[in-house]
Scaffold this active site. Sequence first.
Site, PDB file in Angstrom:
ATOM      1  N   SER A  13      42.898  43.787  71.854  1.00 62.47           N
ATOM      2  CA  SER A  13      41.606  43.267  72.347  1.00 62.47           C
ATOM      3  C   SER A  13      40.930  44.253  73.300  1.00 62.47           C
ATOM      4  O   SER A  13      39.702  44.353  73.323  1.00 62.47           O
ATOM      5  CB  SER A  13      41.778  41.892  72.992  1.00 62.47           C
ATOM      6  OG  SER A  13      42.444  41.992  74.228  1.00 62.47           O
ATOM      7  N   ASN A  14      41.699  44.988  74.075  1.00 63.87           N
ATOM      8  CA  ASN A  14      41.082  46.004  74.949  1.00 63.87           C
ATOM      9  C   ASN A  14      40.495  47.137  74.108  1.00 63.87           C
ATOM     10  O   ASN A  14      39.407  47.630  74.395  1.00 63.87           O
ATOM     11  CB  ASN A  14      42.097  46.543  75.956  1.00 63.87           C
ATOM     12  CG  ASN A  14      42.222  45.639  77.159  1.00 63.87           C
ATOM     13  OD1 ASN A  14      41.316  45.556  77.982  1.00 63.87           O
ATOM     14  ND2 ASN A  14      43.338  44.927  77.268  1.00 63.87           N
ATOM     15  N   ARG A  66      62.386  60.619  73.664  1.00 65.91           N
ATOM     16  CA  ARG A  66      61.044  60.139  74.006  1.00 65.91           C
ATOM     17  C   ARG A  66      60.021  61.271  73.870  1.00 65.91           C
ATOM     18  O   ARG A  66      58.931  61.089  73.320  1.00 65.91           O
ATOM     19  CB  ARG A  66      61.068  59.607  75.446  1.00 65.91           C
ATOM     20  CG  ARG A  66      59.846  58.818  75.831  1.00 65.91           C
ATOM     21  CD  ARG A  66      60.017  58.151  77.181  1.00 65.91           C
ATOM     22  NE  ARG A  66      61.029  57.107  77.172  1.00 65.91           N
ATOM     23  CZ  ARG A  66      60.885  55.908  76.609  1.00 65.91           C
ATOM     24  NH1 ARG A  66      59.775  55.607  75.985  1.00 65.91           N
ATOM     25  NH2 ARG A  66      61.845  55.025  76.657  1.00 65.91           N
ATOM     26  N   MET A  95      53.061  49.570  74.175  1.00 64.47           N
ATOM     27  CA  MET A  95      54.259  49.097  74.858  1.00 64.47           C
ATOM     28  C   MET A  95      55.384  50.128  74.869  1.00 64.47           C
ATOM     29  O   MET A  95      56.525  49.828  74.531  1.00 64.47           O
ATOM     30  CB  MET A  95      54.749  47.795  74.210  1.00 64.47           C
ATOM     31  CG  MET A  95      53.730  46.671  74.259  1.00 64.47           C
ATOM     32  SD  MET A  95      53.170  46.307  75.931  1.00 64.47           S
ATOM     33  CE  MET A  95      54.584  45.399  76.524  1.00 64.47           C
ATOM     34  N   ILE A  97      56.901  53.657  77.207  1.00 61.14           N
ATOM     35  CA  ILE A  97      56.776  54.549  78.353  1.00 61.14           C
ATOM     36  C   ILE A  97      56.486  55.940  77.816  1.00 61.14           C
ATOM     37  O   ILE A  97      57.071  56.381  76.827  1.00 61.14           O
ATOM     38  CB  ILE A  97      58.059  54.513  79.207  1.00 61.14           C
ATOM     39  CG1 ILE A  97      58.172  53.135  79.865  1.00 61.14           C
ATOM     40  CG2 ILE A  97      58.059  55.620  80.252  1.00 61.14           C
ATOM     41  CD1 ILE A  97      59.481  52.870  80.542  1.00 61.14           C
ATOM     42  N   ASN A 112      45.302  53.949  81.488  1.00 60.56           N
ATOM     43  CA  ASN A 112      45.984  52.720  81.099  1.00 60.56           C
ATOM     44  C   ASN A 112      45.311  51.543  81.784  1.00 60.56           C
ATOM     45  O   ASN A 112      44.689  51.717  82.837  1.00 60.56           O
ATOM     46  CB  ASN A 112      47.460  52.786  81.512  1.00 60.56           C
ATOM     47  CG  ASN A 112      48.235  51.547  81.110  1.00 60.56           C
ATOM     48  OD1 ASN A 112      48.077  51.038  79.993  1.00 60.56           O
ATOM     49  ND2 ASN A 112      49.048  51.027  82.015  1.00 60.56           N
ATOM     50  N   HIS A 114      46.220  47.835  83.407  1.00 60.31           N
ATOM     51  CA  HIS A 114      47.376  47.047  83.847  1.00 60.31           C
ATOM     52  C   HIS A 114      46.883  45.696  84.371  1.00 60.31           C
ATOM     53  O   HIS A 114      45.949  45.652  85.171  1.00 60.31           O
ATOM     54  CB  HIS A 114      48.125  47.815  84.951  1.00 60.31           C
ATOM     55  CG  HIS A 114      49.348  47.089  85.404  1.00 60.31           C
ATOM     56  ND1 HIS A 114      50.501  47.042  84.650  1.00 60.31           N
ATOM     57  CD2 HIS A 114      49.576  46.331  86.497  1.00 60.31           C
ATOM     58  CE1 HIS A 114      51.387  46.291  85.277  1.00 60.31           C
ATOM     59  NE2 HIS A 114      50.851  45.849  86.393  1.00 60.31           N
ATOM     60  N   SER A 141      43.757  46.643  86.765  1.00 59.91           N
ATOM     61  CA  SER A 141      43.506  48.012  87.244  1.00 59.91           C
ATOM     62  C   SER A 141      43.465  48.968  86.064  1.00 59.91           C
ATOM     63  O   SER A 141      44.335  48.909  85.188  1.00 59.91           O
ATOM     64  CB  SER A 141      44.662  48.484  88.151  1.00 59.91           C
ATOM     65  OG  SER A 141      45.000  47.519  89.123  1.00 59.91           O
ATOM     66  N   GLU A 179      39.550  42.613  82.190  1.00 58.49           N
ATOM     67  CA  GLU A 179      40.012  43.861  81.551  1.00 58.49           C
ATOM     68  C   GLU A 179      38.951  44.373  80.590  1.00 58.49           C
ATOM     69  O   GLU A 179      38.660  45.566  80.530  1.00 58.49           O
ATOM     70  CB  GLU A 179      41.321  43.622  80.784  1.00 58.49           C
ATOM     71  CG  GLU A 179      42.506  43.307  81.674  1.00 58.49           C
ATOM     72  CD  GLU A 179      43.798  43.112  80.866  1.00 58.49           C
ATOM     73  OE1 GLU A 179      43.983  43.773  79.851  1.00 58.49           O
ATOM     74  OE2 GLU A 179      44.622  42.282  81.283  1.00 58.49           O
TER      75      GLU A 179
HETATM   76  C1  GRF Z   1      46.766  43.567  78.326  1.00 60.74           C
HETATM   77  O1  GRF Z   1      47.039  42.469  79.128  1.00 60.74           O
HETATM   78  C2  GRF Z   1      46.898  44.840  79.120  1.00 60.74           C
HETATM   79  O2  GRF Z   1      46.567  44.685  80.462  1.00 60.74           O
HETATM   80  C3  GRF Z   1      48.366  45.154  78.991  1.00 60.74           C
HETATM   81  O3  GRF Z   1      48.720  44.763  77.697  1.00 60.74           O
HETATM   82  C4  GRF Z   1      47.807  43.770  77.226  1.00 60.74           C
HETATM   83  C5  GRF Z   1      47.224  44.301  75.952  1.00 60.74           C
HETATM   84  O4  GRF Z   1      46.390  43.376  75.303  1.00 60.74           O
HETATM   85  N1  GRF Z   1      48.609  46.556  79.263  1.00 60.74           N
HETATM   86  P1  GRF Z   1      45.489  43.850  74.100  1.00 60.74           P
HETATM   87  O5  GRF Z   1      46.429  44.425  73.031  1.00 60.74           O
HETATM   88  O6  GRF Z   1      44.521  44.868  74.586  1.00 60.74           O
HETATM   89  O7  GRF Z   1      44.813  42.600  73.597  1.00 60.74           O
END
Ligand code: GRF
Length: 205
Positions: A13-14, A66, A95, A97, A112, A114, A141, A179
């Site tokens: 979604s971001n 990694r 998801m 590091i 990123n 958060h 953030s 966000e």
């Molecule tokens: C969001 O809550 C973001 O802050 C975190 O992971 C989630 C990702 O959601 N890092 P999306 O995949 O962007 O919907």
Amino acid sequence: MLNLGILISGRGSNMESILKAIKKNGIPINPAVVISNKADAKGLKIAKKLGVSTEVVESKGFKGSRAEYDEKIISVLRKYKVTPKNGLVCLAGFMRIISPEFTKKYKNKIMNIHPALLPAFPGLNSQKQALEYGAKFSGCSVHFVDAGMDTGSIIIQAVVKVHEKDTEDSLSKKILREEHNIYPEAVRLFAERRIRVYGRKTKII
Ligand code: GRF
């Protein structure tokens, strides 16, 4: 123009809010590629629908280190000309590091989002952490990514009030709305070359 690479693992979604803002608000950056470490990430379909190239660099079952995995990501970024000189990488629910090798190569070129007011509640399940801690305010953030866990320079933050009745779900939803405002805004500031970094502080000019 700068080239943007977005790294995702799931919902996206971001990523969607950034891609839509680029189109709608004319942010001067080319959405070059969306890369997922999971072939079934929902965000991949959304990116395709929005006309953005997608790539999968599967992390499950990857046998190397990694840094070796990140080398594969970097080679895809290079293919789309998302270079440290000419690009921006946005982690959007990615998801994994990131290796120090990657953050060093792309110093202050990886962002990123958060879901907490850093430096509070880094790591996973930040909304749950905020509720359990009894925080009265939380938020989100956008920060540059360094070798630490959610420790890089903060670019923008947004605050939300935590109500007594909030659950992890309701708080997450409230934070997510913010966000979707601040991440595209941070991309715009970067694209307009308005972010300066001084040590661990940033200044918006
Ligand atoms: C969001 O809550 C973001 O802050 C975190 O992971 C989630 C990702 O959601 N890092 P999306 O995949 O962007 O919907």
